[in-house]
Motif scaffolding. Structure first.
Motif, PDB file in Angstrom:
ATOM      1  N   THR A 194       0.855  -1.189   0.000  1.00 33.14           N
ATOM      2  CA  THR A 194       0.000   0.000   0.000  1.00 33.14           C
ATOM      3  C   THR A 194       0.892   1.240   0.000  1.00 33.14           C
ATOM      4  N   MET A 195       0.333   2.349  -0.407  1.00 33.17           N
ATOM      5  CA  MET A 195       1.114   3.577  -0.552  1.00 33.17           C
ATOM      6  C   MET A 195       1.641   4.060   0.790  1.00 33.17           C
ATOM      7  N   PHE A 196       2.907   4.492   0.788  1.00 34.44           N
ATOM      8  CA  PHE A 196       3.516   5.066   1.978  1.00 34.44           C
ATOM      9  C   PHE A 196       2.693   6.256   2.455  1.00 34.44           C
ATOM     10  N   GLY A 197       2.362   6.296   3.743  1.00 26.09           N
ATOM     11  CA  GLY A 197       1.634   7.429   4.297  1.00 26.09           C
ATOM     12  C   GLY A 197       2.388   8.738   4.127  1.00 26.09           C
ATOM     13  N   GLY A 198       3.712   8.691   4.273  1.00 23.81           N
ATOM     14  CA  GLY A 198       4.520   9.900   4.116  1.00 23.81           C
ATOM     15  C   GLY A 198       4.474  10.452   2.703  1.00 23.81           C
ATOM     16  N   LYS A 199       4.368   9.569   1.731  1.00 22.88           N
ATOM     17  CA  LYS A 199       4.267  10.001   0.326  1.00 22.88           C
ATOM     18  C   LYS A 199       2.908  10.689   0.117  1.00 22.88           C
ATOM     19  N   VAL A 200       1.851  10.112   0.688  1.00 24.44           N
ATOM     20  CA  VAL A 200       0.523  10.738   0.596  1.00 24.44           C
ATOM     21  C   VAL A 200       0.564  12.117   1.250  1.00 24.44           C
ATOM     22  N   MET A 201       1.217  12.211   2.414  1.00 25.09           N
ATOM     23  CA  MET A 201       1.305  13.490   3.116  1.00 25.09           C
ATOM     24  C   MET A 201       2.070  14.527   2.287  1.00 25.09           C
ATOM     25  N   ASP A 222      -3.533  20.313  10.387  1.00 26.08           N
ATOM     26  CA  ASP A 222      -4.408  19.946  11.506  1.00 26.08           C
ATOM     27  C   ASP A 222      -4.452  18.443  11.693  1.00 26.08           C
ATOM     28  N   SER A 223      -4.658  17.756  10.598  1.00 30.06           N
ATOM     29  CA  SER A 223      -4.775  16.308  10.670  1.00 30.06           C
ATOM     30  C   SER A 223      -4.689  15.746   9.271  1.00 30.06           C
ATOM     31  N   VAL A 224      -4.221  14.526   9.223  1.00 29.43           N
ATOM     32  CA  VAL A 224      -4.335  13.734   8.004  1.00 29.43           C
ATOM     33  C   VAL A 224      -4.971  12.440   8.486  1.00 29.43           C
ATOM     34  N   ASP A 225      -6.187  12.234   8.114  1.00 27.01           N
ATOM     35  CA  ASP A 225      -6.902  11.040   8.546  1.00 27.01           C
ATOM     36  C   ASP A 225      -6.931  10.038   7.403  1.00 27.01           C
ATOM     37  N   PHE A 226      -6.205   8.916   7.605  1.00 29.06           N
ATOM     38  CA  PHE A 226      -6.165   7.849   6.610  1.00 29.06           C
ATOM     39  C   PHE A 226      -7.370   6.949   6.842  1.00 29.06           C
ATOM     40  N   PHE A 245      -8.602  22.587   2.452  1.00 24.57           N
ATOM     41  CA  PHE A 245      -9.108  21.226   2.605  1.00 24.57           C
ATOM     42  C   PHE A 245      -8.562  20.376   1.468  1.00 24.57           C
ATOM     43  N   VAL A 246      -8.134  19.155   1.808  1.00 29.56           N
ATOM     44  CA  VAL A 246      -7.650  18.216   0.798  1.00 29.56           C
ATOM     45  C   VAL A 246      -8.397  16.901   0.960  1.00 29.56           C
ATOM     46  N   LYS A 247      -8.883  16.385  -0.161  1.00 29.26           N
ATOM     47  CA  LYS A 247      -9.563  15.088  -0.213  1.00 29.26           C
ATOM     48  C   LYS A 247      -8.733  14.181  -1.118  1.00 29.26           C
ATOM     49  N   VAL A 248      -8.442  12.969  -0.622  1.00 28.99           N
ATOM     50  CA  VAL A 248      -7.646  12.003  -1.383  1.00 28.99           C
ATOM     51  C   VAL A 248      -8.543  10.822  -1.734  1.00 28.99           C
ATOM     52  N   THR A 249      -8.644  10.537  -3.023  1.00 22.48           N
ATOM     53  CA  THR A 249      -9.476   9.438  -3.508  1.00 22.48           C
ATOM     54  C   THR A 249      -8.600   8.428  -4.230  1.00 22.48           C
ATOM     55  N   ALA A 250      -8.855   7.151  -3.988  1.00 29.13           N
ATOM     56  CA  ALA A 250      -8.176   6.083  -4.730  1.00 29.13           C
ATOM     57  C   ALA A 250      -9.191   5.422  -5.646  1.00 29.13           C
ATOM     58  N   CYS A 282      -9.871   8.050   0.618  1.00 30.60           N
ATOM     59  CA  CYS A 282      -8.862   7.374   1.434  1.00 30.60           C
ATOM     60  C   CYS A 282      -8.258   8.251   2.509  1.00 30.60           C
ATOM     61  N   ALA A 283      -8.346   9.553   2.358  1.00 31.06           N
ATOM     62  CA  ALA A 283      -7.792  10.465   3.360  1.00 31.06           C
ATOM     63  C   ALA A 283      -8.413  11.838   3.184  1.00 31.06           C
ATOM     64  N   THR A 284      -8.453  12.563   4.286  1.00 35.20           N
ATOM     65  CA  THR A 284      -8.847  13.969   4.267  1.00 35.20           C
ATOM     66  C   THR A 284      -7.856  14.723   5.142  1.00 35.20           C
ATOM     67  N   ALA A 285      -7.693  16.000   4.865  1.00 32.63           N
ATOM     68  CA  ALA A 285      -6.758  16.805   5.647  1.00 32.63           C
ATOM     69  C   ALA A 285      -7.132  18.275   5.579  1.00 32.63           C
ATOM     70  N   PHE A 286      -6.776  18.993   6.637  1.00 32.04           N
ATOM     71  CA  PHE A 286      -6.875  20.446   6.670  1.00 32.04           C
ATOM     72  C   PHE A 286      -5.484  20.982   6.957  1.00 32.04           C
ATOM     73  N   LEU A 287      -5.066  21.956   6.158  1.00 32.32           N
ATOM     74  CA  LEU A 287      -3.775  22.598   6.344  1.00 32.32           C
ATOM     75  C   LEU A 287      -3.979  24.104   6.388  1.00 32.32           C
ATOM     76  N   THR A 288      -3.066  24.800   7.045  1.00 31.80           N
ATOM     77  CA  THR A 288      -3.109  26.254   7.088  1.00 31.80           C
ATOM     78  C   THR A 288      -1.836  26.792   6.456  1.00 31.80           C
ATOM     79  N   PHE A 289      -2.005  27.782   5.596  1.00 22.40           N
ATOM     80  CA  PHE A 289      -0.886  28.430   4.927  1.00 22.40           C
ATOM     81  C   PHE A 289      -0.915  29.920   5.236  1.00 22.40           C
ATOM     82  N   VAL A 290       0.259  30.528   5.270  1.00 17.55           N
ATOM     83  CA  VAL A 290       0.393  31.967   5.443  1.00 17.55           C
ATOM     84  C   VAL A 290       1.022  32.518   4.165  1.00 17.55           C
TER      85      VAL A 290
END
Length: 179
Positions: A35-42, A67-71, A98-103, A114-122
């Motif tokens: 399965t795909m490396f979690g770090g690569k997905v991140m 904030d989170s990366v929920d696999f 917001f990021v949505k990851v679909t396989a 397969c994963a969702t995430a929230f990130l903050t950028f400045v």
């Protein structure tokens, strides 16, 4: 949505920051579970989120937090991975993305988020100082849901950052050879 300006900048539609990235998962992208490396997905998540943030503010940006990366489901060798991102909320100089990851199983057409995430950028000016970003407004039901729930996530983010600073003060930065 009124077209009032905030901080002198007109608001932008969330759709304007939307970014999509797709690729096939190959053996070098996978771990011993095939399965795909979690770090690569991140890494993919941070990359596509940065693109959305830059599209929104048309400035250079830096990742302030994840904030989170929920696999939710594994991404298998041979699957297609598709990431979709967009700015969901803004503050004065920061943007929530917001990021949505679909396989997709390319043989069957079966798709799973397969994963969702929230990130903050400045956003940064040429001297690497924070710069004001345009406000954002939602149009679709999905966008409205994410936009309306963003202030609660921002408050949790502030609390977590405060706790992180407090924790960091409890540790002294030592060289590896110092006891």
């Amino acid at each position: 949505m009124s077209q009032e300006t905030t901080h002198g900048l007109p608001p932008k539609r969330m759709l304007e920051s939307r970014a999509v990235k797709a690729s096939i998962v190959l053996p070098p992208d996978t771990n011993n579970h095939n399965t795909m490396f979690g770090g690569k997905v991140m890494s993919y998540i941070d990359d596509i989120a940065a693109i959305s943030a830059m599209r929104h503010c048309r400035q250079r940006v830096v990742t302030a937090s994840t904030d989170s990366v929920d696999f939710l489901h594994p991404i298998k060798n041979g699957d297609s991975i598709c990431l979709e991102s967009f700015v969901t909320w803004t503050h004065k100089t920061s943007m929530e993305v917001f990021v949505k990851v679909t396989a997709e199983d390319l043989m069957t057409g079966s798709r799973e988020i397969c994963a969702t995430a929230f990130l903050t950028f400045v956003a940064l000016d040429p001297d690497n100082r924070p710069i004001v970003v345009p406000p954002v407004y939602p149009e679709s039901e999905e966008e409205k849901f994410l936009h309306e729930s963003a202030p609660a996530r921002a408050e949790i983010r502030r609390e977590r950052r405060s706790n992180s600073r407090e924790l960091a003060q409890k540790f002294v930065c030592k060289k590896p050879w110092e006891v």
